[in-house]
Design a protein around this motif. Structure first.
Motif, PDB file in Angstrom:
ATOM      1  N   MET A   1       0.847  -1.189   0.000  1.00 52.53           N
ATOM      2  CA  MET A   1       0.000   0.000   0.000  1.00 52.53           C
ATOM      3  C   MET A   1       0.891   1.251   0.000  1.00 52.53           C
ATOM      4  N   ASP A   2       0.680   2.166  -0.958  1.00 50.55           N
ATOM      5  CA  ASP A   2       1.500   3.361  -1.006  1.00 50.55           C
ATOM      6  C   ASP A   2       0.976   4.402  -0.018  1.00 50.55           C
ATOM      7  N   ASN A   3       1.758   5.468   0.154  1.00 51.42           N
ATOM      8  CA  ASN A   3       1.400   6.483   1.146  1.00 51.42           C
ATOM      9  C   ASN A   3       0.089   7.197   0.833  1.00 51.42           C
ATOM     10  N   ARG A   4      -0.192   7.435  -0.448  1.00 53.26           N
ATOM     11  CA  ARG A   4      -1.411   8.136  -0.808  1.00 53.26           C
ATOM     12  C   ARG A   4      -2.642   7.315  -0.432  1.00 53.26           C
ATOM     13  N   THR A   5      -2.599   6.021  -0.760  1.00 54.65           N
ATOM     14  CA  THR A   5      -3.729   5.143  -0.402  1.00 54.65           C
ATOM     15  C   THR A   5      -3.899   5.083   1.104  1.00 54.65           C
ATOM     16  N   ALA A   6      -2.777   4.953   1.817  1.00 56.91           N
ATOM     17  CA  ALA A   6      -2.840   4.907   3.278  1.00 56.91           C
ATOM     18  C   ALA A   6      -3.422   6.196   3.835  1.00 56.91           C
ATOM     19  N   ALA A   7      -3.039   7.327   3.244  1.00 56.95           N
ATOM     20  CA  ALA A   7      -3.545   8.615   3.717  1.00 56.95           C
ATOM     21  C   ALA A   7      -5.060   8.703   3.551  1.00 56.95           C
ATOM     22  N   TYR A   8      -5.571   8.281   2.399  1.00 53.03           N
ATOM     23  CA  TYR A   8      -7.019   8.319   2.172  1.00 53.03           C
ATOM     24  C   TYR A   8      -7.760   7.420   3.161  1.00 53.03           C
ATOM     25  N   LEU A   9      -7.249   6.217   3.379  1.00 55.43           N
ATOM     26  CA  LEU A   9      -7.910   5.275   4.287  1.00 55.43           C
ATOM     27  C   LEU A   9      -7.861   5.778   5.736  1.00 55.43           C
ATOM     28  N   LEU A  10      -6.713   6.295   6.138  1.00 52.60           N
ATOM     29  CA  LEU A  10      -6.587   6.785   7.510  1.00 52.60           C
ATOM     30  C   LEU A  10      -7.459   8.013   7.741  1.00 52.60           C
ATOM     31  N   LEU A  11      -7.581   8.869   6.727  1.00 51.44           N
ATOM     32  CA  LEU A  11      -8.448  10.037   6.864  1.00 51.44           C
ATOM     33  C   LEU A  11      -9.911   9.632   6.989  1.00 51.44           C
ATOM     34  N   ALA A  12     -10.308   8.613   6.243  1.00 48.79           N
ATOM     35  CA  ALA A  12     -11.676   8.112   6.373  1.00 48.79           C
ATOM     36  C   ALA A  12     -11.904   7.595   7.793  1.00 48.79           C
ATOM     37  N   LEU A  13     -10.871   6.930   8.344  1.00 49.59           N
ATOM     38  CA  LEU A  13     -10.959   6.464   9.729  1.00 49.59           C
ATOM     39  C   LEU A  13     -11.075   7.646  10.687  1.00 49.59           C
ATOM     40  N   ALA A  14     -10.277   8.697  10.449  1.00 49.59           N
ATOM     41  CA  ALA A  14     -10.340   9.884  11.306  1.00 49.59           C
ATOM     42  C   ALA A  14     -11.723  10.523  11.257  1.00 49.59           C
ATOM     43  N   ALA A  15     -12.294  10.640  10.060  1.00 52.98           N
ATOM     44  CA  ALA A  15     -13.636  11.211   9.918  1.00 52.98           C
ATOM     45  C   ALA A  15     -14.655  10.376  10.688  1.00 52.98           C
ATOM     46  N   ALA A  16     -14.499   9.047  10.621  1.00 50.67           N
ATOM     47  CA  ALA A  16     -15.397   8.167  11.359  1.00 50.67           C
ATOM     48  C   ALA A  16     -15.251   8.375  12.864  1.00 50.67           C
ATOM     49  N   LEU A  17     -13.998   8.509  13.326  1.00 52.21           N
ATOM     50  CA  LEU A  17     -13.771   8.733  14.754  1.00 52.21           C
ATOM     51  C   LEU A  17     -14.407  10.039  15.206  1.00 52.21           C
ATOM     52  N   PHE A  18     -14.250  11.071  14.403  1.00 49.29           N
ATOM     53  CA  PHE A  18     -14.853  12.351  14.751  1.00 49.29           C
ATOM     54  C   PHE A  18     -16.370  12.239  14.807  1.00 49.29           C
ATOM     55  N   GLY A  19     -16.951  11.498  13.865  1.00 46.44           N
ATOM     56  CA  GLY A  19     -18.401  11.326  13.843  1.00 46.44           C
ATOM     57  C   GLY A  19     -18.909  10.545  15.039  1.00 46.44           C
ATOM     58  N   VAL A  20     -18.197   9.464  15.388  1.00 43.70           N
ATOM     59  CA  VAL A  20     -18.582   8.649  16.539  1.00 43.70           C
ATOM     60  C   VAL A  20     -18.482   9.449  17.830  1.00 43.70           C
ATOM     61  N   THR A  21     -17.541  10.399  17.866  1.00 46.23           N
ATOM     62  CA  THR A  21     -17.329  11.193  19.071  1.00 46.23           C
ATOM     63  C   THR A  21     -18.606  11.897  19.531  1.00 46.23           C
ATOM     64  N   PHE A  22     -19.414  12.381  18.582  1.00 41.43           N
ATOM     65  CA  PHE A  22     -20.643  13.080  18.964  1.00 41.43           C
ATOM     66  C   PHE A  22     -21.550  12.165  19.782  1.00 41.43           C
ATOM     67  N   VAL A  23     -21.646  10.916  19.384  1.00 39.28           N
ATOM     68  CA  VAL A  23     -22.501   9.966  20.092  1.00 39.28           C
ATOM     69  C   VAL A  23     -21.903   9.618  21.446  1.00 39.28           C
ATOM     70  N   ALA A  24     -20.587   9.366  21.472  1.00 42.24           N
ATOM     71  CA  ALA A  24     -19.923   9.003  22.724  1.00 42.24           C
ATOM     72  C   ALA A  24     -20.038  10.129  23.751  1.00 42.24           C
ATOM     73  N   VAL A  25     -19.816  11.351  23.303  1.00 49.56           N
ATOM     74  CA  VAL A  25     -19.899  12.499  24.219  1.00 49.56           C
ATOM     75  C   VAL A  25     -21.332  12.700  24.686  1.00 49.56           C
TER      76      VAL A  25
END
Length: 294
Positions: A1-25
């Motif tokens: 997996m190259d860095n660009r692909t990893a960056a896109y996947l990790l950012l999607a994970l970050a967006a998901a974490l931010f979204g889940v945070t609203f529910v957790a809080v």
């Protein structure tokens, strides 16, 4: 997996974490008052981030304090609002900072905003009306607090566009987190008379403080160096989508037909600004939008 692909996947994970945070809080606020939650969350985040980079010099503390006050206002109003509105509404309304930032930047620069920025803002405002206005054409208190949070985050980003380039990212952000924690705990002591958080709240505090405030932030910083700020911001704009989806699954929140129309218009307005705004708007919107510790 190259860095660009990893960056896109990790950012999607970050967006998901931010979204889940609203529910957790939202759940944690049943145990901890809003300002107390913000204070402890950011104290944890600052402690961890200080292991990555420490602020050096008086100027980083001065600039970091200015930005930290704006960050505190953003998170305080967001968390107070979340205590009085749904996680879905909170996630969608918070996302409007993407639209407000270039508008405020244009005001501070004393020039007219671009057509695409005005169009995106107008569509988002219509969407906000569909999502939140009651039959009496009034916003609920929780939605009003959250709207104030979106404005505060926009002001924070405009400030960072000039302040952040002067400093190393981790140390500068650590100062902001420290200032936010001190202000939140101070006001909590005066207003909420809150003590030490109960045991049941610590899992959420540790999760939001370490995983989201520090982990997702570091993902953002690294990803921006790989794929650039504009693409990073576009992927992170998925945050409200994850917030609505998680709220539906975990909390059983359901948008009405009018609410879905409002949500779609808000997301459309956000993406119009992200994709079609001219470079001068995009640069100030994304230059340090990624250091929002969500």
């Amino acid at each position: 997996m190259d860095n660009r692909t990893a960056a896109y996947l990790l950012l999607a994970l970050a967006a998901a974490l931010f979204g889940v945070t609203f529910v957790a809080v939202k759940d944690a606020l049943a145990l901890v008052p809003p300002l107390s939650f913000v204070g402890w969350r950011f104290l944890i985040g600052a402690s961890v981030l200080l292991l990555v980079g420490r602020p050096r010099g008086r100027s980083v503390w001065m600039d970091g304090t200015l930005a930290g006050v704006a960050l505190f206002v953003g998170y305080a109003t967001q968390t107070i609002g979340l205590d009085a509105t749904s996680a879905s509404n909170s996630g969608l309304i918070t996302g409007l900072y993407v639209v407000f930032t270039p508008v405020l930047a244009a005001v501070f620069r004393k020039r007219a905003p671009s057509v695409s920025t005005v169009a995106g803002a107008a569509i988002s405002v219509v969407g906000l009306a569909f999502l939140t206005l009651s039959d009496g054409l009034t916003l609920s208190p929780g939605d009003m607090w959250t709207l104030a949070c979106a404005v505060a985050f926009a002001i924070h980003i405009v400030m960072l566009a000039s302040l952040a380039p002067r400093h190393e990212v981790a140390g500068f952000t650590a100062v902001q987190l420290i200032v936010t924690a001190i202000l939140a705990l101070g006001f909590s002591a005066m207003i909420e008379s809150a003590g030490f958080p109960p045991t049941g709240a610590w899992l959420t505090l540790l999760g939001t403080g370490i995983v989201v405030t520090c982990g997702a932030f570091l993902i953002q910083v690294w990803s921006q160096t790989v794929i650039g700020p504009s693409r990073t911001a576009i992927i992170l704009a998925l945050e409200p989508v994850f917030a609505v989806a998680t709220a539906a699954v975990v909390l059983g929140e359901r948008l009405t037909a009018r609410g879905w129309i409002g949500a779609a218009l808000i997301m459309a307005g956000i993406y119009i600004v992200l994709v079609w705004a001219p470079p001068e708007d995009t640069d100030i919107r994304t230059a340090e939008a990624l250091s929002e510790a969500h």
